[in-house]
Design an enzyme around this catalytic site. Structure first.
Site, PDB file in Angstrom:
ATOM      1  N   LYS A 256     -11.985   0.968  -9.897  1.00 37.51           N
ATOM      2  CA  LYS A 256     -12.730   1.823  -8.967  1.00 37.51           C
ATOM      3  C   LYS A 256     -13.345   2.989  -9.727  1.00 37.51           C
ATOM      4  CE  LYS A 256     -12.097   4.259  -4.550  1.00 37.51           C
ATOM      5  NZ  LYS A 256     -11.141   4.590  -3.470  1.00 37.51           N
TER       6      LYS A 256
ATOM      7  N   SER B  55     -12.355   3.465   1.100  1.00 31.71           N
ATOM      8  CA  SER B  55     -13.418   3.747   0.148  1.00 31.71           C
ATOM      9  C   SER B  55     -13.425   2.793  -1.046  1.00 31.71           C
ATOM     10  CB  SER B  55     -13.280   5.195  -0.356  1.00 31.71           C
ATOM     11  OG  SER B  55     -12.042   5.370  -1.035  1.00 31.71           O
TER      12      SER B  55
ATOM     13  N   SER C 104      -7.512   3.657   1.982  1.00 31.55           N
ATOM     14  CA  SER C 104      -8.682   3.188   1.238  1.00 31.55           C
ATOM     15  C   SER C 104      -8.462   1.964   0.367  1.00 31.55           C
ATOM     16  CB  SER C 104      -9.245   4.319   0.371  1.00 31.55           C
ATOM     17  OG  SER C 104      -9.827   5.302   1.186  1.00 31.55           O
TER      18      SER C 104
END
Length: 481
Positions: free
Chosen positions: A82, A157, A181
């Site tokens: 990420k 996210s 997330s």
């Protein structure tokens, strides 16, 4: 055709094949980049791809495997990271204009742990800007789409990481979980995602959103991969003052099919108003699987659920406004051009560099921390956070695992959530309490709705009880096999 076969393996299976000499590390990397070239234009899972670096790294890892010095269960596996986890020498943007040119001089501890285990980082995944959002639509670099249906969001996210795993654009990925997330995009994309107990994985090198809530965790194809990755990245780190010194991180030892006598509680509050009937039915059907395998399953009242969202957004926004004040155009990142005055430089850099959702949360956080409102909002939220933790403590005195949905619905259509931010915030109802209380949680696929969109089952454990969660999740995953 060979490459398609390679992509079908889980991370652990792939590593076993590589160590047996049946597949070369470079072959696995090439297979992933072949898939990326086929699907990435439609899905947009990545912000940055590093093919040359990945192939050079593959050659180094192959040498060590051949020499017998790399023998772990993730050796040779292509991973995605990420884009809020620092990676030395590779662009790390948090999917924000304000960090569009930031190249760290160090790597996050979790990334280093993966690399020590022989993983090959292939790129950085798209995300909601600074991890603020639930759909991966607030990214400065554009929207990620759900591989199961490109008209829908992948969640957020960590949507880029979840979508990359689901689309076979990597074998596994790291995400971060501040209020769901990892678990929510795992649910929307039909993969497995785990948020460990707060402090289990070092946050060093994770660009902070809500420091008391953020935790790094794995997104993978199955529960075994999740357990092995978590085992690899869990560590005590003196560079992170919240890092725990745990001795029980052999998570793969919990991969046993046995829930006999396990006490599972289902909060009635999680099954009420706002929950899609198809999601409710899938979750209750999963509960029935546990019951048939010998677990004791019953419903109970978990109080304070209605207060979780205002509490979470008050605390998270307050911490975000504090954490994001360092992005001012002075030391690194984007700087507004042609400005002579220092205060004007701050204003223009921040107004041009941050997107609308980040600005909204910074302003909310600054408001709740301001003189006159600090007691009324922020301190009150901290008190409710303590009460939520107490409610979970009482629940775990009776139950080993709490079972429920991950999200009230399956993945919304693109554009739906951004038009109504409040509705997007309410979508976090089942996941945020886990972060407020510092608990571990896992999302595993448990069915599909009428449109073929995945439904996720959430299992929540008491602090440091990841092994119980992994055992329960693995048992459910093995049903009918």
């Amino acid at each position: 055709m060979v490459s398609m076969d390679i992509l079908d393996y889980t991370a652990v299976e792939l590593s076993e094949k590589i160590k047996r000499g049946e597949i070369k590390v470079a072959e696995a990397v090439e297979a992933v980049f072949g898939q990326i070239s086929d699907t990435e234009e439609d899905l947009h899972c990545y912000v940055t791809l590093e093919k040359d670096k990945a192939l050079a790294r593959a050659a180094q890892v192959q040498e060590k495997i051949d020499a017998g010095t790399l023998t772990g269960p993730l050796a040779g596996v292509p991973f995605a990271i990420k884009d809020n986890l620092c990676t030395k020498g590779t662009l790390t943007t948090c999917s924000s204009k304000i960090l569009e040119n930031f190249v760290p001089t160090f790597s996050a501890e979790a990334v280093l742990r993966l690399e020590e285990a022989g993983a090959v980082v292939i790129g950085k995944t798209n995300m909601d800007e600074f991890a603020m959002g639930s759909t991966t639509e607030t990214s400065y670099f554009g929207v990620t789409k759900n591989p199961r249906n490109t008209a829908h969001v992948p969640g957020g996210s960590s949507g880029g990481s979840a979508a990359a795993v689901a689309a076979r654009e990597c074998f596994a990925a790291l995400g971060s979980d501040t209020g769901g997330s990892i678990r929510q995009p795992a649910s929307y994309c039909g993969v497995v995602g785990m948020k460990p107990t707060y402090g289990t994985v070092s946050r060093y090198g994770l660009i902070a959103y809500g420091s008391s809530l953020d935790q790094i965790g794995p997104l993978a194809k199955d529960v075994r991969d999740c357990a092995v990755i978590l085992e690899t990245i869990a560590s005590h780190d003196i560079k992170d003052s919240t890092s725990m010194n745990r001795t029980d991180t052999d998570f793969s030892s919990a991969l046993t099919e046995d829930v006999k006598g396990l006490r599972i509680g289902i909060p009635r509050d999680y099954l009420g108003q706002g929950l899609d009937p198809e999601v409710r039915d899938a979750v209750l059907a999963a509960a029935e699987v546990f019951r048939k395998k010998g677990a004791i399953v019953e419903e109970f009242d978990l109080s304070l659920v209605e207060y979780a969202i205002p509490t979470y957004y008050t605390i998270a926004a307050a911490e975000a406004s504090s954490n994001l004040e360092r992005f001012d155009g002075i030391k690194y990142g984007y700087r507004a051009p042609e400005v002579d005055d220092l205060h004007l430089l701050y204003k223009r850099t921040r107004s041009q560099g941050f997107g609308p959702e980040v600005k909204r949360r910074i302003m909310l956080g600054s408001f709740v921390l301001s003189s006159g409102y600090y007691d009324a909002y922020y301190l009150k939220a901290l008190r409710v956070k303590a009460l939520i933790k107490k409610a979970f403590d009482e629940a775990f005195a009776k139950y080993d695992v709490i079972l429920g949905p991950v999200a009230p619905t399956t993945a919304p259509k693109l554009g739906e959530s951004l038009s109504d931010p409040l509705k997007m915030y309410l979508g976090d109802i089942y996941t945020i309490s886990v972060n407020l209380a510092g608990l571990p949680g896992i999302s595993i696929p448990c069915g599909e709705d009428a449109d073929g969109l995945p439904i996720g089952l959430q299992l929540i454990g008491d602090c440091f009880q990841e092994k119980t969660l992994i055992r329960a999740a693995y048992t459910y995953e093995q049903r009918g096999k």
